[in-house]
Write an enzyme that holds these catalytic residues in place. Sequence first.
Site, PDB file in Angstrom:
ATOM      1  N   ASP A 280       0.849  -1.202   0.000  1.00  0.00           N
ATOM      2  CA  ASP A 280       0.000   0.000   0.000  1.00  0.00           C
ATOM      3  C   ASP A 280       0.876   1.240   0.000  1.00  0.00           C
ATOM      4  OD1 ASP A 280      -2.132   1.704   0.110  1.00  0.00           O
ATOM      5  OD2 ASP A 280      -2.624   1.320   2.196  1.00  0.00           O
ATOM      6  N   GLU A 314      -2.878  10.057  -0.826  1.00  0.00           N
ATOM      7  CA  GLU A 314      -4.147   9.307  -0.806  1.00  0.00           C
ATOM      8  C   GLU A 314      -4.575   9.031   0.628  1.00  0.00           C
ATOM      9  OE1 GLU A 314      -6.814   5.887  -0.510  1.00  0.00           O
ATOM     10  OE2 GLU A 314      -4.771   5.955   0.202  1.00  0.00           O
ATOM     11  N   GLU A 315      -3.588   8.706   1.471  1.00  0.00           N
ATOM     12  CA  GLU A 315      -3.933   8.136   2.779  1.00  0.00           C
ATOM     13  C   GLU A 315      -4.668   9.089   3.712  1.00  0.00           C
ATOM     14  OE1 GLU A 315      -3.972   5.182   3.368  1.00  0.00           O
ATOM     15  OE2 GLU A 315      -2.378   4.131   2.302  1.00  0.00           O
TER      16      GLU A 315
HETATM   17 ZN   LIG Z   1      -3.590   2.621  -0.590  1.00  0.00          ZN
END
Ligand SMILES: [Zn+2]
Length: 469
Positions: A280, A314-315
Amino acid sequence: MGRVTRLLSLFLAASVCAAQTQYQDAAARLIGAALTDEDGLARLEYLCDRIGNRVSGSPQLEKAIAFTAEEMRRAGLENVRLIPAKVPHWVRGKESATLLTPLKRPLHMLGLGNSVGTAPEGITADVVAVSNFDELAKSGRAKVAGKIVLYNAVFESYGKTVAYRVSGASTAAKLGAVAVLVRSITPTSLRSPHTGVLAYDEAAPKIPAAAVSLEDADSIARLTARGVPVKVHLAMEARMLTDADSNDVIGEIRGRDKPGEIVVLGGHIDSWDVGQGAHDDGAGVMAALEAVALIQKLNLHPRRTIRVVAWTNEENGGAGGKAYREWVGAGVKDHVAAIEMDGGAEKPVGFGVGLGVRTDRFGPQAPPAMASISDAGLRRLVEIGKLLDGIQATSMERGGEEADIEPLMEAGVIGFGLRTESEHYFDWHHTDADTFDKIDRHDFRECVAALAVLSYVLAEMPERFGDVR
Ligand SMILES: [Zn+2]
Protein backbone atom coordinates in the site's frame (compact mmCIF):
# COMPACT_ATOMS: atom_id res chain seq x y z
CA MET A 1 -4.89 -32.84 -36.97
CA GLY A 2 -7.85 -34.50 -38.72
CA ARG A 3 -9.99 -32.63 -41.21
CA VAL A 4 -13.02 -32.40 -38.94
CA THR A 5 -10.92 -31.22 -36.03
CA ARG A 6 -9.27 -28.64 -38.23
CA LEU A 7 -12.60 -27.32 -39.46
CA LEU A 8 -13.87 -27.24 -35.91
CA SER A 9 -10.87 -25.29 -34.67
CA LEU A 10 -11.18 -22.84 -37.57
CA PHE A 11 -14.81 -22.36 -36.68
CA LEU A 12 -13.95 -21.79 -33.04
CA ALA A 13 -11.20 -19.35 -33.92
CA ALA A 14 -13.56 -17.36 -36.11
CA SER A 15 -16.15 -17.14 -33.39
CA VAL A 16 -13.71 -15.77 -30.85
CA CYS A 17 -14.49 -12.13 -30.29
CA ALA A 18 -12.81 -9.35 -32.17
CA ALA A 19 -10.96 -8.07 -29.10
CA GLN A 20 -9.34 -11.40 -28.55
CA THR A 21 -8.09 -11.95 -32.07
CA GLN A 22 -7.12 -8.35 -32.71
CA TYR A 23 -5.08 -7.82 -29.57
CA GLN A 24 -4.03 -11.37 -28.75
CA ASP A 25 -0.55 -10.93 -30.11
CA ALA A 26 0.15 -7.69 -28.29
CA ALA A 27 -1.39 -9.06 -25.10
CA ALA A 28 0.74 -12.20 -25.27
CA ARG A 29 3.89 -10.13 -25.76
CA LEU A 30 3.01 -7.85 -22.85
CA ILE A 31 2.23 -10.77 -20.55
CA GLY A 32 5.44 -12.55 -21.60
CA ALA A 33 7.52 -9.45 -20.92
CA ALA A 34 5.80 -8.75 -17.59
CA LEU A 35 6.28 -12.29 -16.29
CA THR A 36 10.06 -12.11 -16.69
CA ASP A 37 10.38 -8.45 -15.76
CA GLU A 38 12.97 -7.36 -13.18
CA ASP A 39 12.79 -3.57 -13.43
CA GLY A 40 9.42 -3.09 -11.73
CA LEU A 41 10.46 -5.19 -8.75
CA ALA A 42 13.85 -3.49 -8.55
CA ARG A 43 12.19 -0.07 -8.36
CA LEU A 44 9.78 -1.24 -5.68
CA GLU A 45 12.65 -2.73 -3.69
CA TYR A 46 14.55 0.55 -3.94
CA LEU A 47 11.51 2.53 -2.85
CA CYS A 48 10.97 0.24 0.16
CA ASP A 49 14.54 -0.30 1.32
CA ARG A 50 16.25 2.94 0.32
CA ILE A 51 13.49 5.51 0.74
CA GLY A 52 11.12 3.80 3.16
CA ASN A 53 7.70 4.85 4.33
CA ARG A 54 6.45 8.20 3.12
CA VAL A 55 3.61 9.91 4.87
CA SER A 56 2.42 13.27 3.53
CA GLY A 57 4.66 16.10 4.65
CA SER A 58 7.70 13.85 5.12
CA PRO A 59 10.97 14.35 3.22
CA GLN A 60 10.80 10.66 2.21
CA LEU A 61 7.59 11.31 0.26
CA GLU A 62 9.24 14.02 -1.81
CA LYS A 63 12.28 11.77 -2.29
CA ALA A 64 9.98 9.02 -3.54
CA ILE A 65 8.28 11.43 -5.95
CA ALA A 66 11.64 12.59 -7.34
CA PHE A 67 12.74 8.95 -7.69
CA THR A 68 9.52 8.05 -9.53
CA ALA A 69 9.94 10.98 -11.94
CA GLU A 70 13.54 9.97 -12.59
CA GLU A 71 12.55 6.35 -13.23
CA MET A 72 9.81 7.49 -15.64
CA ARG A 73 12.43 9.40 -17.61
CA ARG A 74 14.80 6.44 -17.55
CA ALA A 75 12.02 4.22 -18.89
CA GLY A 76 11.73 6.58 -21.87
CA LEU A 77 8.38 8.13 -20.99
CA GLU A 78 7.58 11.56 -22.35
CA ASN A 79 6.19 14.69 -20.71
CA VAL A 80 7.37 13.66 -17.27
CA ARG A 81 6.21 16.40 -14.96
CA LEU A 82 5.06 17.26 -11.47
CA ILE A 83 1.61 18.54 -10.58
CA PRO A 84 1.73 20.48 -7.30
CA ALA A 85 -0.61 19.70 -4.42
CA LYS A 86 -0.86 21.05 -0.88
CA VAL A 87 -1.06 18.13 1.53
CA PRO A 88 -1.88 17.81 5.23
CA HIS A 89 1.20 17.46 7.39
CA TRP A 90 0.35 15.21 10.30
CA VAL A 91 3.08 13.98 12.62
CA ARG A 92 2.71 11.12 15.04
CA GLY A 93 5.37 11.97 17.61
CA LYS A 94 5.86 9.68 20.60
CA GLU A 95 2.87 7.67 21.70
CA SER A 96 1.90 4.91 24.08
CA ALA A 97 -1.08 3.26 25.65
CA THR A 98 -0.69 1.44 28.95
CA LEU A 99 -3.14 -0.82 30.69
CA LEU A 100 -3.08 0.23 34.37
CA THR A 101 -5.72 -2.02 35.89
CA PRO A 102 -6.31 -4.89 36.47
CA LEU A 103 -2.61 -5.25 35.63
CA LYS A 104 0.03 -2.96 34.26
CA ARG A 105 1.27 -3.68 30.74
CA PRO A 106 1.79 -1.80 27.48
CA LEU A 107 -0.88 -2.05 24.79
CA HIS A 108 0.13 -2.56 21.16
CA MET A 109 -1.14 0.65 19.63
CA LEU A 110 -0.76 3.08 16.74
CA GLY A 111 -2.35 6.51 16.81
CA LEU A 112 -4.81 7.08 13.98
CA GLY A 113 -3.77 9.38 11.18
CA ASN A 114 -4.94 13.01 11.58
CA SER A 115 -5.70 12.37 15.27
CA VAL A 116 -5.06 15.10 17.80
CA GLY A 117 -2.67 14.28 20.60
CA THR A 118 -3.24 14.21 24.32
CA ALA A 119 -2.01 16.81 26.80
CA PRO A 120 1.65 16.09 27.71
CA GLU A 121 0.65 14.23 30.88
CA GLY A 122 -1.67 12.00 28.85
CA ILE A 123 -5.16 10.80 29.63
CA THR A 124 -5.94 8.27 32.34
CA ALA A 125 -9.50 6.95 32.29
CA ASP A 126 -11.70 3.90 32.63
CA VAL A 127 -12.52 2.04 29.45
CA VAL A 128 -16.02 1.33 28.13
CA ALA A 129 -15.89 -1.46 25.53
CA VAL A 130 -18.58 -1.70 22.85
CA SER A 131 -18.94 -4.02 19.86
CA ASN A 132 -20.70 -1.52 17.64
CA PHE A 133 -22.24 1.95 17.36
CA ASP A 134 -25.64 0.71 18.60
CA GLU A 135 -24.12 -0.52 21.84
CA LEU A 136 -22.42 2.83 22.29
CA ALA A 137 -25.69 4.70 21.74
CA LYS A 138 -27.44 2.42 24.25
CA SER A 139 -24.72 3.04 26.84
CA GLY A 140 -25.51 6.74 26.53
CA ARG A 141 -23.79 9.77 27.94
CA ALA A 142 -24.12 8.56 31.56
CA LYS A 143 -21.81 5.59 30.96
CA VAL A 144 -19.55 7.16 28.35
CA ALA A 145 -18.73 10.68 29.58
CA GLY A 146 -15.19 11.00 30.90
CA LYS A 147 -14.28 7.50 29.66
CA ILE A 148 -12.11 6.02 26.94
CA VAL A 149 -14.32 4.13 24.49
CA LEU A 150 -12.97 0.92 22.98
CA TYR A 151 -14.65 -0.08 19.72
CA ASN A 152 -14.19 -3.82 19.54
CA ALA A 153 -15.96 -4.36 16.22
CA VAL A 154 -14.99 -7.63 14.57
CA PHE A 155 -13.82 -7.28 10.96
CA GLU A 156 -16.60 -7.93 8.47
CA SER A 157 -15.17 -6.21 5.41
CA TYR A 158 -12.86 -3.23 5.14
CA GLY A 159 -15.62 -1.08 3.67
CA LYS A 160 -17.98 -1.88 6.55
CA THR A 161 -15.73 -2.05 9.57
CA VAL A 162 -13.55 0.95 8.70
CA ALA A 163 -16.42 3.22 9.86
CA TYR A 164 -15.26 2.69 13.47
CA ARG A 165 -11.79 3.98 12.62
CA VAL A 166 -13.02 6.87 10.50
CA SER A 167 -15.91 8.26 12.53
CA GLY A 168 -15.60 6.47 15.90
CA ALA A 169 -13.81 9.33 17.64
CA SER A 170 -16.45 11.98 16.91
CA THR A 171 -19.34 9.60 17.62
CA ALA A 172 -17.90 8.87 21.07
CA ALA A 173 -16.94 12.51 21.67
CA LYS A 174 -20.58 13.52 21.23
CA LEU A 175 -21.34 11.37 24.29
CA GLY A 176 -18.52 12.94 26.29
CA ALA A 177 -15.78 10.33 25.75
CA VAL A 178 -12.24 11.64 26.30
CA ALA A 179 -10.44 9.32 23.85
CA VAL A 180 -11.09 6.23 21.75
CA LEU A 181 -9.29 2.99 21.10
CA VAL A 182 -10.27 1.13 17.95
CA ARG A 183 -9.81 -2.58 17.35
CA SER A 184 -7.53 -2.65 14.28
CA ILE A 185 -9.42 -2.95 10.99
CA THR A 186 -8.10 -6.36 10.02
CA PRO A 187 -9.20 -9.99 10.07
CA THR A 188 -5.86 -11.23 11.45
CA SER A 189 -3.30 -10.02 13.92
CA LEU A 190 0.02 -10.98 15.45
CA ARG A 191 -0.42 -8.19 17.95
CA SER A 192 0.06 -5.75 15.10
CA PRO A 193 -1.86 -2.49 15.34
CA HIS A 194 -3.14 -0.95 12.08
CA THR A 195 -3.22 2.80 11.63
CA GLY A 196 -5.32 4.66 9.05
CA VAL A 197 -7.08 7.95 8.75
CA LEU A 198 -9.89 9.28 10.90
CA ALA A 199 -12.25 12.14 10.10
CA TYR A 200 -13.44 14.53 12.78
CA ASP A 201 -16.98 15.83 12.73
CA GLU A 202 -16.71 19.58 13.31
CA ALA A 203 -19.78 19.38 15.55
CA ALA A 204 -17.92 17.32 18.18
CA PRO A 205 -14.84 17.99 20.31
CA LYS A 206 -11.69 16.50 18.76
CA ILE A 207 -10.48 13.65 20.97
CA PRO A 208 -7.38 11.47 20.50
CA ALA A 209 -7.83 8.10 18.81
CA ALA A 210 -5.57 5.08 18.46
CA ALA A 211 -5.80 1.60 17.01
CA VAL A 212 -4.98 -1.35 19.24
CA SER A 213 -4.16 -4.92 18.24
CA LEU A 214 -6.95 -7.48 18.04
CA GLU A 215 -5.42 -9.32 20.98
CA ASP A 216 -5.46 -6.22 23.19
CA ALA A 217 -8.98 -5.27 22.13
CA ASP A 218 -10.28 -8.76 22.90
CA SER A 219 -8.50 -8.87 26.24
CA ILE A 220 -10.01 -5.56 27.37
CA ALA A 221 -13.46 -6.59 26.12
CA ARG A 222 -13.26 -9.89 28.05
CA LEU A 223 -12.37 -8.03 31.22
CA THR A 224 -15.14 -5.46 30.97
CA ALA A 225 -17.65 -8.18 30.07
CA ARG A 226 -16.83 -9.77 33.44
CA GLY A 227 -17.31 -6.46 35.16
CA VAL A 228 -13.59 -5.98 35.83
CA PRO A 229 -12.75 -2.26 35.75
CA VAL A 230 -10.15 -1.47 33.09
CA LYS A 231 -8.10 1.69 33.34
CA VAL A 232 -5.80 2.88 30.55
CA HIS A 233 -3.23 5.65 30.25
CA LEU A 234 -2.98 7.12 26.74
CA ALA A 235 -0.23 9.56 25.74
CA MET A 236 0.07 10.86 22.18
CA GLU A 237 2.15 13.73 20.80
CA ALA A 238 0.29 13.64 17.47
CA ARG A 239 -0.38 16.99 15.86
CA MET A 240 -1.23 18.64 12.57
CA LEU A 241 1.28 21.14 11.19
CA THR A 242 0.60 23.60 8.41
CA ASP A 243 -0.01 22.05 4.99
CA ALA A 244 3.07 20.93 3.10
CA ASP A 245 4.01 21.13 -0.58
CA SER A 246 3.89 17.89 -2.50
CA ASN A 247 3.34 16.71 -6.05
CA ASP A 248 1.73 14.13 -8.26
CA VAL A 249 4.10 12.87 -10.91
CA ILE A 250 3.05 11.89 -14.42
CA GLY A 251 4.72 10.44 -17.49
CA GLU A 252 3.31 9.43 -20.87
CA ILE A 253 3.52 7.45 -24.04
CA ARG A 254 2.07 9.87 -26.56
CA GLY A 255 -0.67 8.36 -28.71
CA ARG A 256 0.32 7.81 -32.37
CA ASP A 257 -3.07 8.79 -33.73
CA LYS A 258 -5.19 10.41 -31.01
CA PRO A 259 -2.70 11.89 -28.57
CA GLY A 260 -5.40 14.10 -27.04
CA GLU A 261 -7.35 11.07 -25.78
CA ILE A 262 -5.96 9.65 -22.59
CA VAL A 263 -5.95 6.39 -20.68
CA VAL A 264 -4.63 7.14 -17.23
CA LEU A 265 -3.34 4.58 -14.75
CA GLY A 266 -1.44 4.61 -11.50
CA GLY A 267 -1.35 4.27 -7.77
CA HIS A 268 -0.50 6.46 -4.78
CA ILE A 269 3.08 7.22 -3.83
CA ASP A 270 2.40 8.26 -0.23
CA SER A 271 2.00 5.69 2.53
CA TRP A 272 1.54 5.62 6.28
CA ASP A 273 4.51 6.37 8.50
CA VAL A 274 5.03 2.72 9.43
CA GLY A 275 6.38 -0.27 7.51
CA GLN A 276 7.57 0.39 3.97
CA GLY A 277 4.28 1.03 2.15
CA ALA A 278 5.13 -1.97 -0.04
CA HIS A 279 1.68 -3.32 -0.88
CA ASP A 280 0.00 0.00 0.00
CA ASP A 281 0.78 1.39 -2.44
CA GLY A 282 4.38 1.33 -3.62
CA ALA A 283 3.41 -1.78 -5.57
CA GLY A 284 0.60 0.04 -7.37
CA VAL A 285 2.83 2.91 -8.48
CA MET A 286 5.70 0.69 -9.57
CA ALA A 287 3.47 -1.86 -11.33
CA ALA A 288 1.71 0.90 -13.28
CA LEU A 289 5.02 2.52 -14.19
CA GLU A 290 6.39 -0.81 -15.39
CA ALA A 291 3.21 -1.62 -17.34
CA VAL A 292 3.68 1.59 -19.34
CA ALA A 293 7.44 1.06 -19.59
CA LEU A 294 6.84 -2.36 -21.18
CA ILE A 295 4.36 -0.98 -23.73
CA GLN A 296 7.09 1.48 -24.63
CA LYS A 297 9.85 -1.13 -24.68
CA LEU A 298 7.85 -3.41 -26.98
CA ASN A 299 7.27 -0.50 -29.39
CA LEU A 300 3.52 -1.03 -29.39
CA HIS A 301 2.76 2.66 -30.09
CA PRO A 302 -0.90 2.75 -29.05
CA ARG A 303 -3.38 4.99 -30.81
CA ARG A 304 -4.13 7.08 -27.70
CA THR A 305 -1.90 8.52 -25.01
CA ILE A 306 -1.25 6.34 -21.98
CA ARG A 307 -0.40 8.36 -18.89
CA VAL A 308 0.96 6.90 -15.68
CA VAL A 309 0.37 8.88 -12.49
CA ALA A 310 1.78 8.55 -9.00
CA TRP A 311 -0.78 10.37 -6.90
CA THR A 312 0.26 11.98 -3.64
CA ASN A 313 -1.58 12.05 -0.28
CA GLU A 314 -4.15 9.31 -0.81
CA GLU A 315 -3.93 8.14 2.78
CA ASN A 316 -4.88 11.20 4.77
CA GLY A 317 -6.45 13.73 2.47
CA GLY A 318 -6.80 12.69 -1.16
CA ALA A 319 -5.15 15.94 -2.26
CA GLY A 320 -3.28 14.25 -5.13
CA GLY A 321 -6.39 12.85 -6.78
CA LYS A 322 -8.09 16.23 -6.48
CA ALA A 323 -5.03 18.11 -7.77
CA TYR A 324 -4.87 15.88 -10.83
CA ARG A 325 -8.57 16.39 -11.53
CA GLU A 326 -8.14 20.16 -11.25
CA TRP A 327 -5.04 20.13 -13.41
CA VAL A 328 -6.81 18.35 -16.28
CA GLY A 329 -9.75 20.76 -16.04
CA ALA A 330 -12.05 20.52 -19.04
CA GLY A 331 -9.64 17.91 -20.44
CA VAL A 332 -11.37 15.38 -18.25
CA LYS A 333 -13.72 14.75 -21.17
CA ASP A 334 -10.72 13.42 -23.11
CA HIS A 335 -10.03 10.78 -20.48
CA VAL A 336 -11.12 7.48 -21.93
CA ALA A 337 -10.55 5.50 -18.73
CA ALA A 338 -8.84 5.74 -15.36
CA ILE A 339 -7.21 2.65 -13.86
CA GLU A 340 -5.85 2.37 -10.33
CA MET A 341 -4.03 -0.37 -8.49
CA ASP A 342 -4.40 0.18 -4.75
CA GLY A 343 -5.35 -3.14 -3.27
CA GLY A 344 -1.93 -4.70 -2.94
CA ALA A 345 0.09 -6.86 -5.30
CA GLU A 346 -1.37 -10.26 -4.57
CA LYS A 347 -2.43 -12.49 -7.46
CA PRO A 348 -4.68 -10.39 -9.73
CA VAL A 349 -8.07 -11.79 -10.71
CA GLY A 350 -9.25 -8.96 -12.96
CA PHE A 351 -10.81 -5.53 -12.59
CA GLY A 352 -13.72 -3.83 -10.93
CA VAL A 353 -15.31 -1.23 -13.16
CA GLY A 354 -17.53 1.68 -12.26
CA LEU A 355 -18.85 5.09 -13.16
CA GLY A 356 -19.69 8.20 -11.22
CA VAL A 357 -18.75 7.47 -7.62
CA ARG A 358 -20.41 9.64 -5.03
CA THR A 359 -18.02 10.96 -2.41
CA ASP A 360 -18.29 10.55 1.35
CA ARG A 361 -16.67 7.15 1.04
CA PHE A 362 -15.87 7.21 4.72
CA GLY A 363 -19.29 8.35 5.90
CA PRO A 364 -20.56 6.64 9.02
CA GLN A 365 -23.00 4.34 7.23
CA ALA A 366 -22.99 4.84 3.49
CA PRO A 367 -20.59 2.84 1.34
CA PRO A 368 -19.82 4.60 -1.95
CA ALA A 369 -22.77 4.46 -4.30
CA MET A 370 -21.98 4.22 -7.97
CA ALA A 371 -23.75 4.42 -11.22
CA SER A 372 -23.30 0.98 -12.74
CA ILE A 373 -21.87 0.29 -16.14
CA SER A 374 -24.51 -1.10 -18.52
CA ASP A 375 -24.81 -4.81 -19.29
CA ALA A 376 -23.64 -4.16 -22.85
CA GLY A 377 -20.62 -2.18 -21.63
CA LEU A 378 -19.73 -4.92 -19.19
CA ARG A 379 -20.02 -7.57 -21.92
CA ARG A 380 -17.50 -5.67 -24.04
CA LEU A 381 -15.13 -5.49 -21.10
CA VAL A 382 -15.54 -9.19 -20.42
CA GLU A 383 -14.28 -9.78 -23.97
CA ILE A 384 -11.24 -7.58 -23.28
CA GLY A 385 -10.73 -9.41 -19.99
CA LYS A 386 -10.36 -12.69 -21.88
CA LEU A 387 -7.00 -11.42 -23.11
CA LEU A 388 -5.80 -12.05 -19.55
CA ASP A 389 -6.79 -15.70 -19.64
CA GLY A 390 -3.12 -16.72 -19.64
CA ILE A 391 -2.77 -15.38 -16.09
CA GLN A 392 -6.34 -16.18 -15.00
CA ALA A 393 -7.13 -12.51 -14.44
CA THR A 394 -10.19 -12.31 -16.67
CA SER A 395 -12.79 -11.13 -14.18
CA MET A 396 -14.64 -7.87 -14.96
CA GLU A 397 -17.13 -6.93 -12.31
CA ARG A 398 -19.05 -3.86 -11.33
CA GLY A 399 -17.43 -1.73 -8.63
CA GLY A 400 -14.28 0.09 -9.74
CA GLU A 401 -13.95 2.75 -7.10
CA GLU A 402 -10.45 3.69 -5.98
CA ALA A 403 -9.72 6.84 -4.04
CA ASP A 404 -7.39 8.66 -6.45
CA ILE A 405 -9.54 8.14 -9.53
CA GLU A 406 -12.81 9.03 -7.79
CA PRO A 407 -12.59 12.71 -8.80
CA LEU A 408 -12.30 11.56 -12.43
CA MET A 409 -15.11 9.05 -12.05
CA GLU A 410 -17.34 11.72 -10.58
CA ALA A 411 -16.76 13.66 -13.80
CA GLY A 412 -17.95 10.67 -15.83
CA VAL A 413 -14.70 8.83 -16.58
CA ILE A 414 -14.96 5.03 -16.45
CA GLY A 415 -12.86 3.77 -13.56
CA PHE A 416 -11.10 0.45 -13.15
CA GLY A 417 -9.64 -0.94 -9.94
CA LEU A 418 -7.28 -3.90 -10.13
CA ARG A 419 -8.76 -6.77 -8.12
CA THR A 420 -6.62 -9.43 -6.48
CA GLU A 421 -7.27 -12.54 -4.45
CA SER A 422 -6.71 -10.27 -1.44
CA GLU A 423 -5.92 -13.14 0.85
CA HIS A 424 -3.58 -11.24 3.17
CA TYR A 425 -3.73 -7.60 2.11
CA PHE A 426 -5.63 -6.46 5.17
CA ASP A 427 -3.30 -8.41 7.47
CA TRP A 428 -0.44 -6.11 6.42
CA HIS A 429 -2.28 -2.95 5.45
CA HIS A 430 -1.24 0.19 7.38
CA THR A 431 1.12 -1.72 9.68
CA ASP A 432 4.81 -2.07 10.32
CA ALA A 433 4.57 -5.37 8.46
CA ASP A 434 3.77 -3.87 5.04
CA THR A 435 7.28 -4.52 3.80
CA PHE A 436 8.92 -5.65 0.57
CA ASP A 437 9.33 -9.27 1.71
CA LYS A 438 5.51 -9.59 1.56
CA ILE A 439 5.60 -9.00 -2.20
CA ASP A 440 5.33 -12.24 -4.17
CA ARG A 441 7.45 -11.67 -7.26
CA HIS A 442 5.24 -13.68 -9.59
CA ASP A 443 2.03 -12.08 -8.34
CA PHE A 444 3.53 -8.60 -8.75
CA ARG A 445 4.51 -9.43 -12.33
CA GLU A 446 0.99 -10.62 -13.06
CA CYS A 447 -0.33 -7.29 -11.77
CA VAL A 448 2.00 -5.53 -14.21
CA ALA A 449 0.69 -7.75 -17.01
CA ALA A 450 -2.96 -7.03 -16.16
CA LEU A 451 -2.39 -3.26 -16.07
CA ALA A 452 -0.38 -3.32 -19.28
CA VAL A 453 -2.93 -5.30 -21.29
CA LEU A 454 -5.99 -3.35 -20.14
CA SER A 455 -4.41 0.07 -20.63
CA TYR A 456 -2.97 -0.92 -23.99
CA VAL A 457 -6.25 -2.24 -25.39
CA LEU A 458 -8.26 0.76 -24.16
CA ALA A 459 -5.67 3.04 -25.76
CA GLU A 460 -5.49 1.08 -29.00
CA MET A 461 -9.08 0.13 -29.88
CA PRO A 462 -10.31 2.11 -32.91
CA GLU A 463 -13.37 3.52 -31.19
CA ARG A 464 -13.11 5.14 -27.83
CA PHE A 465 -14.47 2.83 -25.17
CA GLY A 466 -17.67 4.33 -23.91
CA ASP A 467 -20.49 2.85 -21.99
CA VAL A 468 -23.24 1.90 -24.39
CA ARG A 469 -26.66 1.97 -22.83
ZN1 LIG B 1 -3.59 2.62 -0.59
